[in-house]
Design a protein around this motif. Structure first.
Motif, PDB file in Angstrom:
ATOM      1  N   ILE A 135      40.422-108.579 -60.688  1.00 25.87           N
ATOM      2  CA  ILE A 135      41.018-108.974 -59.408  1.00 25.87           C
ATOM      3  C   ILE A 135      41.687-107.776 -58.747  1.00 25.87           C
ATOM      4  O   ILE A 135      41.585-107.573 -57.527  1.00 25.87           O
ATOM      5  N   THR A 136      42.388-106.960 -59.542  1.00 28.97           N
ATOM      6  CA  THR A 136      43.063-105.777 -59.006  1.00 28.97           C
ATOM      7  C   THR A 136      42.060-104.791 -58.416  1.00 28.97           C
ATOM      8  O   THR A 136      42.263-104.255 -57.313  1.00 28.97           O
ATOM      9  N   ILE A 137      40.966-104.550 -59.131  1.00 30.92           N
ATOM     10  CA  ILE A 137      39.942-103.628 -58.636  1.00 30.92           C
ATOM     11  C   ILE A 137      39.348-104.146 -57.329  1.00 30.92           C
ATOM     12  O   ILE A 137      39.214-103.407 -56.343  1.00 30.92           O
ATOM     13  N   PHE A 138      38.966-105.421 -57.319  1.00 32.24           N
ATOM     14  CA  PHE A 138      38.393-105.988 -56.102  1.00 32.24           C
ATOM     15  C   PHE A 138      39.386-105.934 -54.942  1.00 32.24           C
ATOM     16  O   PHE A 138      39.014-105.652 -53.798  1.00 32.24           O
ATOM     17  N   THR A 139      40.657-106.207 -55.236  1.00 28.05           N
ATOM     18  CA  THR A 139      41.682-106.182 -54.188  1.00 28.05           C
ATOM     19  C   THR A 139      41.788-104.796 -53.564  1.00 28.05           C
ATOM     20  O   THR A 139      41.843-104.650 -52.338  1.00 28.05           O
ATOM     21  N   VAL A 140      41.810-103.777 -54.418  1.00 24.21           N
ATOM     22  CA  VAL A 140      41.896-102.400 -53.921  1.00 24.21           C
ATOM     23  C   VAL A 140      40.668-102.048 -53.097  1.00 24.21           C
ATOM     24  O   VAL A 140      40.777-101.463 -52.007  1.00 24.21           O
ATOM     25  N   LEU A 141      39.491-102.425 -53.584  1.00 21.76           N
ATOM     26  CA  LEU A 141      38.258-102.102 -52.861  1.00 21.76           C
ATOM     27  C   LEU A 141      38.188-102.835 -51.524  1.00 21.76           C
ATOM     28  O   LEU A 141      37.795-102.261 -50.503  1.00 21.76           O
ATOM     29  N   PHE A 142      38.566-104.105 -51.516  1.00 21.36           N
ATOM     30  CA  PHE A 142      38.504-104.879 -50.278  1.00 21.36           C
ATOM     31  C   PHE A 142      39.510-104.388 -49.241  1.00 21.36           C
ATOM     32  O   PHE A 142      39.255-104.470 -48.034  1.00 21.36           O
ATOM     33  N   SER A 143      40.649-103.877 -49.698  1.00 20.89           N
ATOM     34  CA  SER A 143      41.687-103.455 -48.745  1.00 20.89           C
ATOM     35  C   SER A 143      41.511-102.003 -48.302  1.00 20.89           C
ATOM     36  O   SER A 143      41.721-101.683 -47.130  1.00 20.89           O
TER      37      SER A 143
END
Length: 405
Positions: A135-143
């Motif tokens: 979730i953290t990785i996806f959050t960083v990539l999406f933002s």
């Protein structure tokens, strides 16, 4: 020879680096929750074999890095057996030993004498840490990076295909599947690939009007640049959208977290759907991959990232983003695998603790030993099956056959 060695390094090194990070996070989940509950820990190890680094801190915990980066573990003080769930006899012997050496009350710092709910949280913390990492990785990539959303516009309908029989037309815009809105063409591809034999209700926009279409994907075997030869569902559509229709979206931090949770849930949902279809006989299981297949995918992604742009800076950025995304997907897989109710995994321990909570006593040692052996057999069988798939995709048997003839 040097070229072969370079290719081997491209396939193996990124895989081992990503795996090491994921395992470290998994074990750190166990460790942090255990320490929060005051559990005494003997060792935190990443990798196996002879230690290349070892240090003991002021709490008496040995931090070790083994030369073989293929896993890791946290060793709690007092572990008696491989299943780490001693029965009443083992607990009594352990308690007497601890009291004799350290005094009355010292056993309360040991994992096996903690309340059941604390032990369950400690065991579950490893897989949960994997999901949080994803979730953290996806959050960083999406933002920070954002995502390119390409509408599912039909560019071509293959004559004689299920799509043609269902009434799809070139220019149709797929807006939903089974009532779920479609934002990106990739969603259609993933759904169709895992739905061979199952009708899908499509809603398309045609000349400004919604049109309902029911199509059933057929099974086909094809070559995938990342996964190799796989059997998937297809309906015979080519999707393509113009640059004017595509849009690049960067989410704010709150939206990015929501998208990260959704993406992680989608990956888990896809995994569960695929496994369910295997057990019901609707999938062959040829997409299950072991270490060889994962390493091959890692190498293919590395090559693709390097080839995308020859500029060294762009190449480094592409490689970092690709491996980061790969780490998120692999972390979800490892977290899910560890939650399976197999005695040698975290999920098996949770089953034992659930029994203990109901029966008010640990599972008998004989039952645990039998479960441990069955669990090892199941894991070995799964690994052999996945490795067989990997070898088939690599065409190794055809290569060997050519050598013999």
């Amino acid at each position: 020879m040097l070229n072969a060695l370079a290719q081997a390094l491209i396939y193996i090194v990124p895989f081992l680096l990503v795996l090491t990070v994921i395992v470290t996070i998994h074990e750190m989940g166990h460790f942090l929750v255990a320490r929060a509950f005051g559990v005494k820990v003997d060792r935190f190890a990443i990798g196996f074999g002879k230690a290349v680094f070892s240090r003991t801190d002021r709490h008496g915990i040995e931090w070790r890095v083994g030369w073989m980066p293929l896993g890791g573990y946290v060793k709690f003080s007092g572990d008696l057996d491989a299943s780490s769930v001693p029965d009443n006899r083992g607990l009594d012997a352990l308690r007497r030993e601890i009291v004799a050496e350290q005094g009355v009350g010292a056993e309360r710092a040991y994992f096996h004498f903690k309340p059941i709910w604390q032990r369950m949280l400690i065991v579950a913390a490893g897989p949960v840490a994997n999901f949080i990492l994803a979730i953290t990785i996806f959050t960083v990539l999406f933002s920070l990076v954002g995502v390119e959303l390409r509408p599912a516009r039909v560019a071509q309908v293959v004559p004689g295909s299920p799509a043609a029989a269902a009434g799809f037309q070139s220019g149709d815009l797929i807006s939903s599947m089974n009532g779920r809105p479609v934002e990106d063409a990739g969603e259609v591809v993933r759904k169709v690939n895992l739905s061979s034999g199952d009708p899908i209700r499509f809603t398309v926009e045609r000349a400004g009007q919604p049109v309902q279409i029911l199509a059933t994907p057929a099974r086909v075997t094809k070559e995938d640049p990342i996964a190799g030869r796989v059997t998937v569902g297809t309906i015979g559509l080519t999707l393509a959208s113009s640059s004017a229709e595509s849009r690049h979206v960067r989410y704010n931090p709150i939206e990015a977290v929501g998208q990260g949770v959704r993406e992680t849930g989608d990956v888990l949902g896809t995994t569960l759907t695929y496994l369910g279809r295997i057990f019901t006989g609707r999938e062959s299981g040829d997409q299950l991959s072991g270490p060889l297949g994962i390493a091959k995918a890692s190498g293919a992604l590395t090559n693709a990232a390097v080839a995308a742009n020859p500029d060294p800076t762009a190449m480094a950025i592409n490689l970092l983003l690709t491996m980061t995304s790969f780490a998120a997907i692999l972390s979800i897989g490892i977290g899910f695998l560890n939650l399976l109710p197999i005695p040698v995994l975290d999920g098996g321990h949770l089953v034992f603790y659930a029994y203990e909570a109901v029966a008010r006593k640990p599972v008998a040692a004989g039952v645990q030993e039998a479960g441990y052996r069955v669990g090892l057999a199941l894991l070995a069988g799964l690994m052999l099956f996945a490795t067989w798939n990997d070898l088939q995709k690599l065409n190794l048997f055809k290569f060997l056959g050519g050598l013999v003839s």
